[in-house]
Write an enzyme that holds these catalytic residues in place. Sequence first.
Site, PDB file in Angstrom:
ATOM      1  N   CYS A  57       1.518  26.766  -5.704  1.00  0.00           N
ATOM      2  CA  CYS A  57       1.341  28.333  -6.064  1.00  0.00           C
ATOM      3  C   CYS A  57       1.203  27.502  -7.903  1.00  0.00           C
ATOM      4  CB  CYS A  57       1.974  29.417  -5.908  1.00  0.00           C
ATOM      5  SG  CYS A  57       1.307  29.815  -4.305  1.00  0.00           S
TER       6      CYS A  57
ATOM      7  N   ASP B 272       2.621  15.140 -24.653  1.00  0.00           N
ATOM      8  CA  ASP B 272       1.799  15.360 -23.845  1.00  0.00           C
ATOM      9  C   ASP B 272       0.543  16.571 -24.152  1.00  0.00           C
ATOM     10  OD1 ASP B 272       3.106  13.510 -21.917  1.00  0.00           O
ATOM     11  OD2 ASP B 272       4.235  15.304 -21.406  1.00  0.00           O
TER      12      ASP B 272
ATOM     13  N   GLU C 152      13.600  13.485 -17.816  1.00  0.00           N
ATOM     14  CA  GLU C 152      12.689  15.493 -18.454  1.00  0.00           C
ATOM     15  C   GLU C 152      13.995  16.150 -16.575  1.00  0.00           C
ATOM     16  OE1 GLU C 152       8.679  15.966 -18.499  1.00  0.00           O
ATOM     17  OE2 GLU C 152       8.393  13.974 -19.399  1.00  0.00           O
TER      18      GLU C 152
ATOM     19  N   CYS D 111       0.981   9.148 -14.458  1.00  0.00           N
ATOM     20  CA  CYS D 111       1.136   9.709 -14.878  1.00  0.00           C
ATOM     21  C   CYS D 111       3.068  10.097 -14.572  1.00  0.00           C
ATOM     22  CB  CYS D 111       0.325  10.902 -13.668  1.00  0.00           C
ATOM     23  SG  CYS D 111       1.005  12.818 -14.543  1.00  0.00           S
TER      24      CYS D 111
ATOM     25  N   HIS E 174      -0.468  11.820 -23.970  1.00  0.00           N
ATOM     26  CA  HIS E 174      -0.787  11.861 -22.612  1.00  0.00           C
ATOM     27  C   HIS E 174      -1.625  12.723 -21.897  1.00  0.00           C
ATOM     28  CE1 HIS E 174      -0.298  10.644 -18.168  1.00  0.00           C
ATOM     29  NE2 HIS E 174      -0.007  11.264 -18.011  1.00  0.00           N
TER      30      HIS E 174
ATOM     31  N   GLU F 231       3.955  34.949   0.808  1.00  0.00           N
ATOM     32  CA  GLU F 231       4.081  34.953   2.288  1.00  0.00           C
ATOM     33  C   GLU F 231       3.225  33.888   2.853  1.00  0.00           C
ATOM     34  OE1 GLU F 231       4.191  37.896   0.501  1.00  0.00           O
ATOM     35  OE2 GLU F 231       5.215  39.586   1.224  1.00  0.00           O
TER      36      GLU F 231
ATOM     37  N   HIS G  21       0.567   9.178  -7.306  1.00  0.00           N
ATOM     38  CA  HIS G  21      -0.118  10.041  -6.693  1.00  0.00           C
ATOM     39  C   HIS G  21       0.249   9.370  -5.159  1.00  0.00           C
ATOM     40  CE1 HIS G  21      -2.045  11.145 -10.175  1.00  0.00           C
ATOM     41  NE2 HIS G  21      -1.191  12.288  -9.908  1.00  0.00           N
TER      42      HIS G  21
ATOM     43  N   TRP H 141      -2.383  25.843 -20.006  1.00  0.00           N
ATOM     44  CA  TRP H 141      -2.324  26.228 -18.313  1.00  0.00           C
ATOM     45  C   TRP H 141      -1.346  27.632 -19.035  1.00  0.00           C
ATOM     46  CZ3 TRP H 141      -0.285  20.536 -17.036  1.00  0.00           C
ATOM     47  CH2 TRP H 141      -1.194  20.200 -17.248  1.00  0.00           C
TER      48      TRP H 141
ATOM     49  N   CYS I 107      -4.212  13.153 -18.427  1.00  0.00           N
ATOM     50  CA  CYS I 107      -3.893  13.136 -16.712  1.00  0.00           C
ATOM     51  C   CYS I 107      -5.532  12.780 -15.625  1.00  0.00           C
ATOM     52  CB  CYS I 107      -3.216  14.025 -16.659  1.00  0.00           C
ATOM     53  SG  CYS I 107      -1.746  14.371 -16.695  1.00  0.00           S
TER      54      CYS I 107
END
Length: 759
Positions: free
Chosen positions: A520, A603, A488, A730, A645, A20, A698, A565, A647
């Site tokens: 998130c 990666d 991808e 990237c 790769h 929320e 970016h 991750w 980052c």
Amino acid sequence: MSKKINSYNLGFPRIGENRELKFALEAYWGGKISFEELENTAAALRRRAYELQSGFDVVSANDFSYYDGMLDMMFHLGAIPLRFADISNSQARYFTMARGDETHTSLSMLKWFNTNYHYLVPELDEKSVFAPNADALKKAYDEACKFCKTPKINIIGPVTFLALSNGGLGLKDALFGKLLDAYEKLVCDIAGFADGVIIQIDEPIAVCEPDENVLSMLKTAYNRLPVAAKGAKIVVATYFDHAVEAANVLCDTPIWGITLDFVHGKENLQALKALDASGKTLIAGVIDGKNVWAADLDEKILLLEQISRDFDKNRLVVAPSCSLLHVPYSLKNESNIAAEVLSWLAFANEKAKEVELLSKIFFDKELSDKDKKSIEANKIAAHSRKTSQKTQNQSVISAAKLALDTASKRAESFEQRIVLQKKALNLPLLPTTTIGSFPQSANVRAVRKAFKDGVISKDEYEAKIKEFIKECVEFQDEIGLDVLVHGEFERNDMVEYFGELLEGVVVSQLGWVQSYGSRCVKPPIIYGSVQRKAPMTVEYAKYAQSLSKRWMKGMLTGPVTLLNWSFERDDITKEDICAELAVAVRDEVLDLEAAGIKIIQVDEAAFKEGYPLRSTKKKAYEEMALKCFWISTSAVKADTQIHTHMCYSVFDDIMDTVEAMDADVITIETAKAGNRLLGVFKKVGYGKEVGPGIYDIHSPRIPSVEEMRAQIDGILEVLPASKVWINPDCGLKTRKWEEVKASLINMVEAAKIARNKLS
Ligand code: GLN
Ligand code: ZN
């Protein structure tokens, strides 16, 4: 004499059960709701959080934040960089510091220790002044008093605040004194409005192998702050690893208590005797606050008993190991996860219940029938997790063990391989390529969603994805890139995509964890023996290759990144989990190779962030990471080229390990760090090929040919042309097609000019 505290929470997620806060923030930023409406949502979220934490004796009054707790701390301290002083409205200033605007760049962001949470970096310099103000804390406290028994105030401690600032501890001489004055004022004001309150001061810096400097700063700070805080009780909070050295120092200060993490820092057991003798209160983090596993209550009781052998039970409090900010909100609405696996999990809401139950059992409180049922269910779940075929698949376990035992670099040296690869691939000097993903347009996302929602069939979906691939490959061909990618489009995320395909891994529906601000992430959960059910990327790679005469690069996420991750299981070692992932990636690599893909990129975007906080644990991590990368990549033929790769731009301290990974080509993020980083490659005599990203993806900016040529010239001053690749820094998934097209056309042109100049 106040009642003894038995349970304590360090902090609770603020994003909400259904994110929320995210949606309200984004609506507010987009001008769709007023600040008042945002505040209402926030207040409702806080109320809900208090409800869910009602089993704790002590909870935080101010763990809510509109963006980030470190940013809030800058406001409590009045540590506002001058460059934001022109913004008079305080909400506008707050969000501009977080997000920037046309005239202000935002504060930078860094990872919060070894979590996936990002904090905003305090911007300090020798002249910084502070203007502490406890009004916001008072407001939070007054509100909390209406909803919970014993609210406490959380602040980030002075040593951690300074250490994590842009100037780090280098600013100690100039600032630490002033900073402590500000903290004294703050805790004094807090004590003024909240008599006898617990002030939790977070000093996680204490777990990062504290040097003499840090220890002496802790000593100074915590000799002073409890005195300034009059009747308030100061608790120093540490988490994510052990803090034995700091605990020994803090024993001799007038703090009231300390939190220690016994999940990620068992060494903390060594700190107990001294702490006990000093009469402190120990808040014992025994429930894992940053992973998603249900605790085995029997085991936790044993741990608490072990602690209480060296520490007086009357001053012992049960708690999670850190703030529950780092786990998802609640399991309540998860319908995707098999019931058996679900019983092994606990998110924040369930962890709150675990702490409550554990403290009841440990302190011999009366158990309700419901409690007894929960305890029974816990026993069954713990047993099922230990014995399930899902966690104990012997063929997976043996394959991983064999792979670990025999892990090694490729059979041929790089020097031998590269000759064969050059011959087989026949690429020009300064070959051009991209990192893998192309824009995830609304169209692409709509197609994935339609498939997920069952609106289109698998065949229809695959046909659509192939259309995207075709368009993408044709574009790359047309503009003359040398090594192509499929784009991808089938991947929502580089880890989640594989998480959904691998056995032993599950992706929850609502398991969101705040990464920063309104952003998130939903880390996959590795719950069991991991294996590949079928090839995962081969079909699209083959299709993409069929569309062009140029080489198509296969694209995989490496085992270390998959591990780092995800929420990883905690019942076997990280090395064993990583090896299972590595075997799955290896099988995929070999299938790609067999399908005619001659260049395969594995990666490792999260390779660096998995490094442990303590250097004594670093070697074991590096060994694991190297072995698993080798398992994934070393079985190919000598003339198959392996790329990786990464980052980020700070390589200085891990260069030897990067070299040892033995990838033929590494592409990295240098566009911003520039030649400083490349200097590191030169200094250590990095022998393999490198693609230092020549522009920053970016930003929406389109770099000119001229600018990229200059960048290439700079690279060629440091690295030999025969080893340099030309690529963005990237993946391009977050960019718009028009930006990507223009930038890549310029990049190819810049490479051509540089190439011509060389020949
Ligand atoms: N291949 C991935 C992509 O291009 C790599 C992403 C990353 O490095 N984070 O999106
Ligand atoms: Zn990257």
